[in-house]
Write an enzyme that holds these catalytic residues in place. Structure first.
Site, PDB file in Angstrom:
ATOM      1  CG  ASP A 142      -2.037   0.923   1.239  1.00  0.00           C
ATOM      2  OD1 ASP A 142      -2.395   1.397   0.146  1.00  0.00           O
ATOM      3  OD2 ASP A 142      -2.603   1.201   2.328  1.00  0.00           O
ATOM      4  CG  ASP A 197       0.836   7.783  -3.667  1.00  0.00           C
ATOM      5  OD1 ASP A 197       0.729   8.549  -4.644  1.00  0.00           O
ATOM      6  OD2 ASP A 197       0.350   8.038  -2.544  1.00  0.00           O
ATOM      7  CG  HIS A 238      -5.472   7.759   3.575  1.00  0.00           C
ATOM      8  ND1 HIS A 238      -4.632   8.442   2.746  1.00  0.00           N
ATOM      9  CD2 HIS A 238      -5.778   6.600   2.926  1.00  0.00           C
ATOM     10  CE1 HIS A 238      -4.421   7.734   1.641  1.00  0.00           C
ATOM     11  NE2 HIS A 238      -5.110   6.617   1.714  1.00  0.00           N
ATOM     12  N   GLY A 239      -7.894   7.815   7.285  1.00  0.00           N
ATOM     13  CA  GLY A 239      -8.117   8.041   8.717  1.00  0.00           C
ATOM     14  C   GLY A 239      -9.585   8.016   9.087  1.00  0.00           C
ATOM     15  CG  HIS A 264      -6.404   4.584  -1.807  1.00  0.00           C
ATOM     16  ND1 HIS A 264      -5.231   4.289  -1.173  1.00  0.00           N
ATOM     17  CD2 HIS A 264      -6.348   3.978  -3.019  1.00  0.00           C
ATOM     18  CE1 HIS A 264      -4.485   3.560  -1.977  1.00  0.00           C
ATOM     19  NE2 HIS A 264      -5.128   3.350  -3.104  1.00  0.00           N
ATOM     20  N   GLY A 265      -9.210   5.137   1.306  1.00  0.00           N
ATOM     21  CA  GLY A 265      -9.896   5.836   2.401  1.00  0.00           C
ATOM     22  C   GLY A 265     -11.372   5.514   2.434  1.00  0.00           C
ATOM     23  CG  ASN A 295      -7.142   0.598  -0.542  1.00  0.00           C
ATOM     24  OD1 ASN A 295      -7.394  -0.344  -1.293  1.00  0.00           O
ATOM     25  ND2 ASN A 295      -6.038   1.307  -0.629  1.00  0.00           N
TER      26      ASN A 295
END
Ligand SMILES: [Zn+2]
Length: 337
Positions: A78, A100, A184-185, A218-219, A261
């Site tokens: 990742d 990335d 993210h998070g 993602h996220g 993800n």
């Protein structure tokens, strides 16, 4: 991974990619996969590789293939920050890597399109020569994950569809992470996001232009309230927050999203289960007394996502192709260009 995503495209479903740092998380994912008969993507970030050490991770994954031979299984890097990081993952046995290049090698500074193409192309050449799949990223996601990320709210560097097309043509990536407003998070949105907050129209536009590229969200934790509540009920202090609604992910899956993800939801489930034991049984000191419920809680979330993404029931559809055969597949693609 390329085979797994091609199969998902054929079947019209998405596949969750779950992050791991230790044995219990791998066990949770594999048990959920067996229960739901799902193909699996296990992914490790640079932070995870440093935390668990590559060799431990590698042998835990080998154990997973031995114990769950019926499950097609990908080990994916990742957010690789440089070709060197991707190379070290490939050398260690990862079957898929993410380069990335949307950020510079510091994992923080947004890069130029030219830089992104250059490093991603380099990784594609190196990886395909070993039969390994490559995911790239165009546009920058918000937030920070394991010290990696541009920060911000996810809306600062959205993916431009024209750039996405040029990027895929110039790099030859198998899968493409796009920035459509997710981050993210745990703290993604301060109210429930709609299809507009999430720029689903951008996603749909990109899929129309790139029907054969596997899109990656993602996220994409949903950060459900019940998981937040367990943590706060047992002494935690999470602020109210919203993630990506499952129905938006399902709309994405209808429009070319094949890899989703998820990390935060599993972290929340684990933490809630451990807090519960600590509050209810303060006399306990055997780590198994809280690691077992934590493992069960994560397994429940993973199994639920596998069902919601549609990958459930598909583990037995195909036989995994070994890397040397994938290498021949990529060489054939080059020859046909
Ligand atoms: Zn990510």
């Amino acid at each position: 991974m390329r085979q797994l995503l091609d199969e998902a495209a054929k079947g019209g479903y998405g596949v969750g990619a779950f992050n791991v740092n230790n044995m219990e998380q791998i066990q949770s994912i594999m048990e959920a996969a067996r229960e739901t008969k799902s193909p699996v993507i296990v992914q490790a970030s640079r932070g995870a590789r440093a935390y668990s050490q590559d060799r431990f991770l590698y042998h835990l994954m080998i154990a997973a293939t031995e114990i769950y031979p019926e499950i097609p299984l990908v080990l994916h890097l990742d957010h690789g920050n440089s070709p060197e990081t991707c190379k070290s993952a490939i050398d260690m046995g990862f079957t898929s890597v993410m380069m990335d290049g949307s950020l510079m090698a510091d994992g923080k500074t947004p890069s130029s399109f030219e830089y992104n193409v250059k490093v991603t192309r380099e990784v594609v050449e190196m990886a395909h020569d070993k039969g390994v799949t490559v995911e790239g990223e165009i546009g920058c996601l918000g937030g920070i994950e394991d010290g990696h990320g541009a920060g911000g709210d996810g809306l600062s560097h959205l993916t431009d569809p024209e750039q996405a097309i040029a990027f895929v043509e110039q790099t030859g990536v198998d899968a493409l992470a796009i920035a459509i407003g997710t981050s993210h998070g745990a703290y993604k949105f301060s109210s429930k996001p709609t299809g507009e907050t999430l720029k689903m129209d951008t996603l749909i536009a990109i899929h129309k232009r790139l029907p054969d590229t596997h899109l990656v969200m993602h996220g994409s934790s949903s950060v459900p309230k019940d998981l937040q509540d367990v943590i706060n009920q047992y002494g935690g202090k999470l602020k109210p927050t919203w993630g990506v609604p499952v129905e938006e992910i399902q709309l994405g899956i209808k429009n070319g999203v094949r890899k989703i993800n998820v990390d935060t939801d599993n972290r929340l489930a684990i933490t809630g289960a451990i807090r519960k034991v600590f509050m209810e049984k303060p006399e306990e000191f055997d780590p198994r007394s809280y690691m077992k419920p934590a493992r069960d809680a994560m397994k429940k979330v993973v199994a639920q996502r596998m069902t919601q993404f549609g990958q459930a029931g598909h583990a037995g559809d195909y036989k995994p192709i070994p890397l040397d055969e994938m290498r021949a597949f990529y060489q054939g693609m080059l020859a046909s260009v």
